[in-house]
Design a protein around this motif. Sequence first.
Motif, mmCIF file in Angstrom:
data_model
loop_
_atom_site.group_PDB
_atom_site.id
_atom_site.type_symbol
_atom_site.label_atom_id
_atom_site.label_comp_id
_atom_site.label_asym_id
_atom_site.label_seq_id
_atom_site.Cartn_x
_atom_site.Cartn_y
_atom_site.Cartn_z
ATOM 1 N N SER A 32 0.793 -1.283 -0.066
ATOM 2 C CA SER A 32 -0.124 -0.061 0.014
ATOM 3 C C SER A 32 0.589 1.316 0.053
ATOM 4 O O SER A 32 0.279 2.277 -0.450
ATOM 5 N N ASP A 33 2.389 1.170 0.381
ATOM 6 C CA ASP A 33 3.206 2.420 0.336
ATOM 7 C C ASP A 33 4.035 2.274 -0.953
ATOM 8 O O ASP A 33 3.964 3.283 -1.466
ATOM 9 N N PHE A 34 4.483 1.271 -1.264
ATOM 10 C CA PHE A 34 5.291 0.993 -2.484
ATOM 11 C C PHE A 34 5.734 -0.408 -2.679
ATOM 12 O O PHE A 34 5.588 -1.209 -2.018
ATOM 13 N N THR A 35 6.202 -0.516 -3.858
ATOM 14 C CA THR A 35 6.532 -1.917 -4.221
ATOM 15 C C THR A 35 8.154 -2.079 -4.305
ATOM 16 O O THR A 35 8.904 -1.151 -4.281
ATOM 17 N N PHE A 36 8.609 -3.193 -4.339
ATOM 18 C CA PHE A 36 10.148 -3.458 -4.391
ATOM 19 C C PHE A 36 10.463 -4.681 -5.147
ATOM 20 O O PHE A 36 9.727 -5.696 -4.864
ATOM 21 N N GLN A 37 11.567 -4.606 -5.716
ATOM 22 C CA GLN A 37 12.256 -6.083 -5.988
ATOM 23 C C GLN A 37 13.620 -6.457 -5.259
ATOM 24 O O GLN A 37 14.051 -5.491 -4.477
ATOM 25 N N PHE A 38 13.925 -7.627 -5.042
ATOM 26 C CA PHE A 38 15.070 -7.929 -4.444
ATOM 27 C C PHE A 38 15.871 -8.790 -5.148
ATOM 28 O O PHE A 38 15.539 -9.603 -6.099
ATOM 29 N N THR A 39 17.237 -8.751 -4.818
ATOM 30 C CA THR A 39 18.248 -9.546 -5.208
ATOM 31 C C THR A 39 19.325 -10.066 -4.318
ATOM 32 O O THR A 39 19.891 -9.198 -3.391
ATOM 33 N N PHE A 40 19.627 -11.429 -4.373
ATOM 34 C CA PHE A 40 20.897 -11.952 -3.498
ATOM 35 C C PHE A 40 22.049 -11.384 -4.111
ATOM 36 O O PHE A 40 22.226 -11.375 -5.251
ATOM 37 N N ILE A 41 23.001 -10.866 -3.385
ATOM 38 C CA ILE A 41 24.410 -10.439 -4.037
ATOM 39 C C ILE A 41 25.321 -11.090 -3.074
ATOM 40 O O ILE A 41 25.017 -11.551 -1.992
ATOM 41 N N GLY A 42 26.526 -10.815 -3.773
ATOM 42 C CA GLY A 42 27.872 -10.944 -2.757
ATOM 43 C C GLY A 42 28.081 -12.546 -2.993
ATOM 44 O O GLY A 42 27.542 -13.261 -3.920
ATOM 45 N N SER A 43 28.441 -12.962 -1.771
ATOM 46 C CA SER A 43 28.544 -14.386 -1.511
ATOM 47 C C SER A 43 27.418 -15.362 -1.847
ATOM 48 O O SER A 43 27.631 -16.439 -2.189
ATOM 49 N N SER A 44 26.165 -14.626 -1.427
ATOM 50 C CA SER A 44 25.114 -15.301 -1.565
ATOM 51 C C SER A 44 24.820 -15.846 -3.248
ATOM 52 O O SER A 44 24.261 -16.588 -3.608
ATOM 53 N N LYS A 45 25.144 -14.753 -3.876
ATOM 54 C CA LYS A 45 24.838 -14.897 -5.386
ATOM 55 C C LYS A 45 25.978 -15.890 -5.885
ATOM 56 O O LYS A 45 25.643 -16.624 -6.900
ATOM 57 N N ARG A 46 27.044 -15.798 -5.604
ATOM 58 C CA ARG A 46 28.123 -16.480 -6.134
ATOM 59 C C ARG A 46 28.430 -17.982 -5.550
ATOM 60 O O ARG A 46 29.136 -18.783 -6.118
ATOM 61 N N ASN A 47 27.346 -18.535 -4.889
ATOM 62 C CA ASN A 47 27.584 -19.595 -3.919
ATOM 63 C C ASN A 47 29.028 -19.770 -3.312
ATOM 64 O O ASN A 47 29.445 -21.028 -3.474
ATOM 65 N N MET A 48 29.218 -18.734 -2.633
ATOM 66 C CA MET A 48 30.596 -18.766 -2.120
ATOM 67 C C MET A 48 30.388 -18.250 -0.586
ATOM 68 O O MET A 48 31.311 -17.480 0.151
ATOM 69 N N ILE A 49 29.280 -18.732 0.235
ATOM 70 C CA ILE A 49 29.217 -18.424 1.533
ATOM 71 C C ILE A 49 29.933 -19.240 2.296
ATOM 72 O O ILE A 49 30.293 -20.500 2.136
ATOM 73 N N THR A 50 30.538 -18.406 3.398
ATOM 74 C CA THR A 50 31.630 -19.197 4.385
ATOM 75 C C THR A 50 31.285 -19.191 5.623
ATOM 76 O O THR A 50 30.287 -18.024 6.049
ATOM 77 N N TYR A 51 31.620 -19.834 6.476
ATOM 78 C CA TYR A 51 31.396 -20.047 7.928
ATOM 79 C C TYR A 51 32.677 -20.433 8.568
ATOM 80 O O TYR A 51 33.438 -21.214 8.131
ATOM 81 N N ASP A 52 32.780 -19.955 9.808
ATOM 82 C CA ASP A 52 33.883 -20.449 10.781
ATOM 83 C C ASP A 52 33.336 -21.460 11.696
ATOM 84 O O ASP A 52 32.604 -20.797 12.744
ATOM 85 N N SER A 53 33.803 -22.577 11.781
ATOM 86 C CA SER A 53 33.017 -23.553 12.736
ATOM 87 C C SER A 53 33.315 -23.280 14.078
ATOM 88 O O SER A 53 33.126 -24.121 15.006
ATOM 89 N N LYS A 54 34.644 -22.694 14.101
ATOM 90 C CA LYS A 54 35.180 -22.553 15.692
ATOM 91 C C LYS A 54 34.549 -21.333 16.250
ATOM 92 O O LYS A 54 35.095 -21.322 17.481
ATOM 93 N N THR A 55 33.610 -20.757 15.605
ATOM 94 C CA THR A 55 33.207 -19.539 16.417
ATOM 95 C C THR A 55 31.378 -19.666 16.372
ATOM 96 O O THR A 55 31.107 -20.802 15.819
ATOM 97 N N ASN A 56 30.948 -18.725 16.894
ATOM 98 C CA ASN A 56 29.313 -18.904 17.004
ATOM 99 C C ASN A 56 28.703 -17.647 16.229
ATOM 100 O O ASN A 56 27.489 -17.526 16.524
#
Length: 210
Positions: A32-56
């Motif tokens: 009712s206010d506005f519309t928007f589009q969305f795009t995954f970017i960065g590592s999310s887009k490149r399938n290069m998401i990383t995580y450190d298993s030694k942290t929380n």
Amino acid sequence: MYHFDYVSRKKAMPYKKELIEIINRVQDEVRSDFTFQFTFIGSSKRNMITYDSKTNKGFDFDVNIEVNDDDEDYAPKEIREILREALNRIARNYGYSPCEDSTRVLTIKCIDYRRSSIIHSCDFAIVHNCKEGQQYIQFDRQTRACAWAFQAQPDRDLERKVDVLKKKGFWNEVLDIYLDKKNLNTDPNKHSRSLYAQTINECYQRHFGK
């Protein structure tokens, strides 16, 4: 030394689908206010998401929200608050914490409170594309003011090098080197996007020269 590894597509996909569902519901909420589009970017887009298993800290997704407000009916702060409130209302039903504010993004986190750890998070940048480039809503944490600000343009030459490296079969090498750089990085001011750019330039230089 860090202990980064890649998050498999299989592991990331259920969370990504959940985030898409949340964003779709936000789209309905603010329509009712506005519309928007969305795009995954960065590592999310490149399938290069990383995580450190030694942290929380878990792993994170990055999303651009491009608002359709060409007539500028809404001030930057209004846009940000409308989206912030909608995200808070909807994301909490999926177990996410309320939005956290930073200069560039709104962040929601899925937290395992029993283990005091973050499972994953998502950063939302509110953007607008115009002929001069891409702007984002910049938030001043001291004054609480918001304004449109230009951000750095994509490096077209870097994107060209990425295409060449993929076509020539060197992408696994890129993945290995990038992960090594993340694990050996000792500069807290050097972020993932800088390490990624360094990796691409070094691999391209090694195989194709300048």
